[in-house]
Design a protein around this motif. Structure first.
Motif, mmCIF file in Angstrom:
data_model
loop_
_atom_site.group_PDB
_atom_site.id
_atom_site.type_symbol
_atom_site.label_atom_id
_atom_site.label_comp_id
_atom_site.label_asym_id
_atom_site.label_seq_id
_atom_site.Cartn_x
_atom_site.Cartn_y
_atom_site.Cartn_z
ATOM 1 N N PRO A 46 -2.471 11.184 -7.973
ATOM 2 C CA PRO A 46 -3.612 11.148 -7.044
ATOM 3 C C PRO A 46 -4.752 12.077 -7.464
ATOM 4 C CG PRO A 46 -1.596 11.032 -5.797
ATOM 5 C CD PRO A 46 -1.201 11.290 -7.227
ATOM 6 N N GLN A 47 -4.447 13.168 -8.207
ATOM 7 C CA GLN A 47 -5.498 14.061 -8.689
ATOM 8 C C GLN A 47 -6.516 13.324 -9.570
ATOM 9 O OE1 GLN A 47 -4.095 16.847 -11.794
ATOM 10 N NE2 GLN A 47 -2.160 15.715 -11.826
ATOM 11 N N PHE A 48 -6.068 12.271 -10.268
ATOM 12 C CA PHE A 48 -6.990 11.513 -11.125
ATOM 13 C C PHE A 48 -7.736 10.434 -10.343
ATOM 14 C CE2 PHE A 48 -3.309 12.526 -14.047
ATOM 15 C CZ PHE A 48 -3.930 13.617 -14.636
ATOM 16 N N HIS A 49 -7.202 10.093 -9.159
ATOM 17 C CA HIS A 49 -7.745 8.960 -8.414
ATOM 18 C C HIS A 49 -8.898 9.341 -7.503
ATOM 19 C CE1 HIS A 49 -3.695 6.650 -9.069
ATOM 20 N NE2 HIS A 49 -4.448 6.681 -10.131
ATOM 21 N N THR A 50 -9.891 10.014 -8.053
ATOM 22 C CA THR A 50 -11.118 10.263 -7.298
ATOM 23 C C THR A 50 -11.852 8.931 -7.123
ATOM 24 O OG1 THR A 50 -12.403 10.578 -9.314
ATOM 25 C CG2 THR A 50 -11.354 12.537 -8.367
ATOM 26 N N PRO A 51 -12.715 8.843 -6.109
ATOM 27 C CA PRO A 51 -13.472 7.596 -5.942
ATOM 28 C C PRO A 51 -14.234 7.210 -7.216
ATOM 29 C CG PRO A 51 -13.674 8.930 -3.968
ATOM 30 C CD PRO A 51 -12.931 9.766 -4.969
ATOM 31 N N GLU A 52 -14.843 8.200 -7.896
ATOM 32 C CA GLU A 52 -15.590 7.866 -9.116
ATOM 33 C C GLU A 52 -14.662 7.299 -10.198
ATOM 34 O OE1 GLU A 52 -17.006 11.101 -11.464
ATOM 35 O OE2 GLU A 52 -18.598 9.923 -12.396
ATOM 36 N N HIS A 96 0.840 -1.210 0.000
ATOM 37 C CA HIS A 96 0.000 0.000 0.000
ATOM 38 C C HIS A 96 0.869 1.252 0.000
ATOM 39 C CE1 HIS A 96 -3.224 -2.763 0.521
ATOM 40 N NE2 HIS A 96 -2.556 -3.325 1.500
ATOM 41 N N ASP A 97 1.962 1.208 0.779
ATOM 42 C CA ASP A 97 2.908 2.331 0.749
ATOM 43 C C ASP A 97 3.548 2.442 -0.638
ATOM 44 O OD1 ASP A 97 2.350 2.851 3.387
ATOM 45 O OD2 ASP A 97 4.071 1.716 4.155
ATOM 46 N N GLU A 98 3.878 1.316 -1.204
ATOM 47 C CA GLU A 98 4.512 1.326 -2.531
ATOM 48 C C GLU A 98 3.587 1.926 -3.579
ATOM 49 O OE1 GLU A 98 6.938 -1.884 -4.129
ATOM 50 O OE2 GLU A 98 6.632 -2.944 -2.238
ATOM 51 N N LEU A 99 2.310 1.554 -3.531
ATOM 52 C CA LEU A 99 1.340 2.104 -4.486
ATOM 53 C C LEU A 99 1.193 3.604 -4.298
ATOM 54 C CD1 LEU A 99 -1.604 -0.488 -4.595
ATOM 55 C CD2 LEU A 99 -0.049 0.126 -6.472
ATOM 56 N N ALA A 100 1.126 4.039 -3.039
ATOM 57 C CA ALA A 100 0.961 5.466 -2.748
ATOM 58 C C ALA A 100 2.161 6.254 -3.281
ATOM 59 C CB ALA A 100 0.782 5.676 -1.248
ATOM 60 N N THR A 101 3.352 5.723 -3.065
ATOM 61 C CA THR A 101 4.562 6.391 -3.550
ATOM 62 C C THR A 101 4.573 6.430 -5.077
ATOM 63 O OG1 THR A 101 5.762 5.587 -1.625
ATOM 64 C CG2 THR A 101 7.090 6.349 -3.498
ATOM 65 N N PHE A 102 4.252 5.312 -5.679
ATOM 66 C CA PHE A 102 4.217 5.215 -7.143
ATOM 67 C C PHE A 102 3.303 6.284 -7.744
ATOM 68 C CE2 PHE A 102 2.110 3.604 -10.978
ATOM 69 C CZ PHE A 102 3.202 3.318 -11.787
ATOM 70 N N ALA A 103 2.099 6.410 -7.182
ATOM 71 C CA ALA A 103 1.133 7.395 -7.700
ATOM 72 C C ALA A 103 1.606 8.826 -7.420
ATOM 73 C CB ALA A 103 -0.241 7.148 -7.086
ATOM 74 N N ALA A 104 2.112 9.046 -6.201
ATOM 75 C CA ALA A 104 2.533 10.399 -5.815
ATOM 76 C C ALA A 104 3.677 10.898 -6.699
ATOM 77 C CB ALA A 104 2.937 10.418 -4.343
ATOM 78 N N TYR A 139 5.602 3.339 -17.230
ATOM 79 C CA TYR A 139 5.297 4.749 -16.989
ATOM 80 C C TYR A 139 6.414 5.415 -16.196
ATOM 81 C CZ TYR A 139 0.596 3.417 -18.392
ATOM 82 O OH TYR A 139 -0.480 2.946 -19.085
ATOM 83 N N PRO A 140 7.549 5.737 -16.848
ATOM 84 C CA PRO A 140 8.635 6.390 -16.114
ATOM 85 C C PRO A 140 8.171 7.738 -15.577
ATOM 86 C CG PRO A 140 9.180 6.147 -18.467
ATOM 87 C CD PRO A 140 7.831 5.576 -18.278
ATOM 88 N N VAL A 141 8.652 8.073 -14.375
ATOM 89 C CA VAL A 141 8.208 9.293 -13.688
ATOM 90 C C VAL A 141 8.261 10.512 -14.598
ATOM 91 C CG1 VAL A 141 8.813 10.948 -11.871
ATOM 92 C CG2 VAL A 141 8.773 8.507 -11.356
#
Lengths: 106, 106, 106, 106
Positions: free
Chosen positions: C20-26, C7-15, D91-93
């Motif tokens: 995260p701006q695209f990852h709205t619940p919808e 979960h930390d890895e996914l959060a870091t990957f997205a950040a 997807y490279p950063v």
């Protein structure tokens, strides 16, 4: 007087309820996926399903698909026909006959 | 000579490729869900999508929906009309007008 | 040093990608449906599918499901456990054993 | 005595009801699509949804996804991690930062 087409009937039905505001292309795309899954649910644990229930769920998929076609200003039959022309070229008879593998990855 | 209906064209297209064996109701239900998701994918990150791509993906949903209607021995328009009669009763105009909440849970 | 959780890895990957701006619940809900259909596509014409491709598509479903769980501030395992408590009550062993019909409509 | 993992709990829950016979990979793939659409339904007409209902529907997606992972003999976290390695390369950063278009079609 001519019988109204099913497309006119759907448009009237939605307009009377002031629903076209909800029928954005995005919402209709979501709705088609949602109704498609309700159809799929009839086959969740078995390859067989009651024909009346299948018809009932298929109706919802078709309804939202017709509403989306209307948003595009097209008749559903024309949309299917246009695509069929492309698919014909993609899957020539001699290469695709009776072939499920090729059906997928020709 | 009369133009063949899009339904006749689809039946011929599938028969020439010996594909009706794959077009069981269950496989068509899966196919409708799969194509519905490809349509939805156009709206994955945005409420807007290119109209031509929407039409192209909607075509696939409609094609499989038409093939499933044919398996039920029904014309898609009749399936939509029959359901519309029921929906009319379920959502009376006065209770549903402009109401998204009620649209969901009347 | 402790290994970071997936979960930390996914959060870091997205950040790192400012996603995260695209990852709205919808959008995540749409994404889960889209990826679920890609998984289903492996079974479109047959009940069997290649295990590696199944794993690959299942990974995408799980990834978006984990990201949505994170948006809710929950660990996926806790979400599953909480629901399992409810399902246990809904499907008592003696009523549900080996019964596909009841599985659906108990 | 150690607390059983959620995966052990799910396996026991299914076994007690004699349900593993229904949990073929194909049926689980259908089930994931069906539950994903129930989650999507919460966002059918609006980008916002009740968090408790989202959690409840996400639970069903996760449950079937965990059961399918178990069928593959894998832990869901490992499946996600393996895919994340591949996605990192895809997807490279520097190419993907804050870019929804590229997110789709890099």
């Amino acid at each position: 007087m001519a019988t109204p087409s099913v497309h006119d009937e759907l448009a009237t039905f939605a307009a009377e309820r002031d629903w076209p505001q909800f029928h954005t292309p995005e919402n209709l795309a979501k709705s088609i996926s949602i109704e498609a899954a309700e159809l799929l649910e009839l086959f969740q644990w078995s390859p067989d399903a009651d024909e009346h229930r299948v018809q009932d769920e298929l109706a919802d998929v078709l309804t939202y698909a017709y509403l989306l076609a209307a948003r595009l200003g097209k008749h559903p039959d024309d949309i299917v026909r246009t695509k069929l022309e492309k698919t014909r070229e993609k899957y020539p008879v001699e290469k695709s006959r009776g072939n499920a593998t090729k059906y997928d990855q020709l």
